[in-house]
Design an enzyme around this catalytic site. Structure first.
Site, mmCIF file in Angstrom:
data_model
loop_
_atom_site.group_PDB
_atom_site.id
_atom_site.type_symbol
_atom_site.label_atom_id
_atom_site.label_comp_id
_atom_site.label_asym_id
_atom_site.label_seq_id
_atom_site.Cartn_x
_atom_site.Cartn_y
_atom_site.Cartn_z
ATOM 1 N N GLU A 264 0.874 -1.167 0.000
ATOM 2 C CA GLU A 264 0.000 0.000 0.000
ATOM 3 C C GLU A 264 0.910 1.214 0.000
ATOM 4 O O GLU A 264 1.754 1.349 0.886
ATOM 5 C CB GLU A 264 -0.904 -0.004 1.225
ATOM 6 C CG GLU A 264 -1.876 1.159 1.239
ATOM 7 C CD GLU A 264 -2.113 1.687 2.633
ATOM 8 O OE1 GLU A 264 -1.897 2.909 2.830
ATOM 9 O OE2 GLU A 264 -2.489 0.903 3.517
ATOM 10 N N CYS A 301 -3.070 7.534 5.219
ATOM 11 C CA CYS A 301 -2.966 7.227 3.790
ATOM 12 C C CYS A 301 -4.268 7.530 3.064
ATOM 13 O O CYS A 301 -4.281 7.633 1.835
ATOM 14 C CB CYS A 301 -2.570 5.769 3.591
ATOM 15 S SG CYS A 301 -3.544 4.626 4.576
#
EC number: 1.2.1.26
Length: 526
Positions: A264, A301
């Site tokens: 990720e 994020c």
């Protein structure tokens, strides 16, 4: 609770060839915390991988109930750490205690959610096609499929979640639930926190009768590549920067035996504000947007880093409200000195880029470790040209707002965006007819599409997707949050014409585990 000794966790032992020289740093004043750690050697990386492999040979045969009980026991042992865990994490990361208390609950809740998944048994994906010996023109053989763990998994701790995306975080829990052993690479930003959690996991291993070496942890800044390249490691999970993720991804793919590498990495998480929603509640939307991109000092994020709407008087008022709210935003401590430096470099890059301008800044920092919030405005030409600066995630408390001429320009500009973890639509009921095409476009771009909410909250659940097309992740087919995360560390295996005596219980006639299986095309618990 054990004292800090800074050694690696390998095969149930604490080992270190090197003296403890890596310092844990206080995020607030950049002074040493007093905790010291040893840089893992290449031999210790090998020892950890070997221990994980030997443990996997046994751990893969544990029952779903044994693994579920193990995960529950980890949760108990983490809770037994008490407030010491949050206090150490706060010292290393600068995150508020209340945030870390919530994150501890997220970790233990996630462990128990995966335990429920294991007891339910649907993760096996059991499929049975019984033999049809009389079928014409050819008989069908007996075929039975289920999913098993891929093998030892390397997991890299994230900087921004010292608990939930770290030692006992989503990647570790998903791998353990899948029947895989783990070699965890502790993040340098919160090594003392990692040590405490690893001690809790080790206690859970002993209390649950799980093979030693099922969980291993190493420290050091120069061992990640060696871990990914080790031939016994069969998959890896990573949360971090695009540069770091792609470097490790390329190593994983260039091995003699390539392995799945789930990273990720980078996302700007666009928020699209629709006209009628702005007419009805533009000021409130602006306040909530600023709160979202400042949450946790913008170190999520899923932070909304891009805000887009169609030009109108209501949008102008919305931008004014964004400016006013940003100016009142307070500075916060960033995770570490390196993260703050990267944030400042990202801000400087936008200030020097044509088509961008800073239209509001928050209150000035009072500490050397604090970041000042910023709001930028960009021309629609920046969006339409696919300017890489617009798509580069600036990790920290900032966002970029863009006004476009019309709906067609909006759709054209969004097509230029790369893959995202999230995309958000702020809309009223009267906006929905215009939102259908927008929804279809964003569905192609993002792993999670939200209506009338903000992406910084990521529920740990069965339905959650925390993933998305590149560069949000290296593989859009998975999620790193929620029970679907287990799929990354499973592979299917099929038994053909195999005796009932030899079959695993999950595939035997009579369904001794009482789970749902697909038998001859019908979902059943029979």
């Amino acid at each position: 609770m054990s004292e800090n000794n800074g050694k690696q966790f390998i095969n149930g032992q604490r080992v270190a060839a090197n003296a403890p020289t890596i310092e844990s740093i206080n995020a607030t004043d950049y002074q040493p915390t007093g905790y010291l750690f040893s840089q893992a050697t290449l031999d210790e990386v090998d020892q950890a991988a070997q221990a994980a492999y030997q443990a996997f040979l046994k751990y893969q045969h544990t029952t779903q109930q044994q693994r579920a009980d193990f995960l529950d026991e980890i949760a108990i042992q983490i809770e037994n750490l008490g407030s010491k865990l949050q206090e150490v994490a706060a010292q290393e990361t600068g995150l508020p205690l209340v945030r870390l208390q919530g994150e501890t609950g997220r970790v233990t809740g996630q462990l128990r959610l995966f335990a429920e998944l294991l007891r339910r048994g649907d993760f096996y994906g059991a499929r049975i096609d019984t033999a049809l010996p009389e079928r014409k023109p050819l008989p069908r053989v007996d075929l039975r499929q289920y999913k098993i763990g891929v093998g030892p998994v390397a997991v890299f701790g994230a900087s921004n979640f010292p608990l939930a995306f770290s030692t006992a975080g989503g990647d570790t829990v998903a791998a353990l639930a899948a029947g895989c052993s783990v070699v965890f690479k502790a993040h340098s930003g919160h090594m003392a926190t990692a040590e405490l959690v690893a001690q809790a996991i080790e206690k859970a291993i002993l209390n649950s009768g799980i093979p030693s070496g099922t969980f291993n942890m190493i420290f050091g800044s120069r061992v990640g590549a060696n871990l990914v390249e080790h031939p016994l490691i069969q998959a890896a999970g990573f949360t971090g920067s695009l540069e770091g993720g792609m470097a490790l991804f390329n190593l994983a793919q260039n091995r003699p035996q390539p392995i799945p590498f789930f990273a990720e990495m980078s996302s700007v998480n666009p928020v699209i504000v629709m006209p009628e929603a702005l007419n009805a509640r533009g000021e409130k939307v602006a306040q909530d947007t600023v709160a979202s991109f400042n949450m946790g000092c913008g170190q999520f994020c899923t932070k909304p880093g891009l805000i887009i709407g169609i030009k109108s008087p209501a949008f102008d008022q919305f931008v004014t409200a964004l400016i006013d709210t940003t100016r009142t935003a307070v500075p916060q401590i960033m995770l570490n000195q390196g993260t703050l430096k990267s944030y400042q470099q990202g801000i400087d890059a936008l200030l020097n880029e044509q088509g961008f301008k800073c239209i509001a800044s928050g209150q000035a920092p009072e500490l050397i470790s604090q970041a000042q919030p910023h709001l930028f405005q960009a021309d629609q030409s920046v969006l339409l040209s696919g300017n890489p600066k617009l798509q580069h995630e600036v990790f920290g408390p900032m966002s970029i707002v863009i006004a476009v001429d019309d709906e067609a320009t909006l759709l054209n500009g969004l097509e230029k965006l790369a893959g995202q973890l999230t995309a958000t639509i702020i809309a009223d009921e009267s906006d929905l007819p215009q939102a259908k095409e927008l929804l279809n476009l964003l569905t192609r771009k993002a792993g999670r599409v939200l209506f009338n909410g903000f992406p910084t909250g990521v529920e740990v659940s069965d339905a959650m997707v925390h993933g998305g097309p590149f560069p949000a992740t290296s593989d859009s087919r998975g999620t790193s949050v929620g029970t679907g995360a287990i799929e990354r560390f499973l592979r299917p295996v099929c038994y053909q014409n195999t005796s009932q005596v030899l079959l695993p219980d999950v595939l035997k006639d009579g369904n001794p585990l009482h789970i749902t299986r697909l038998v001859n095309g019908v979902l059943t618990q029979n």
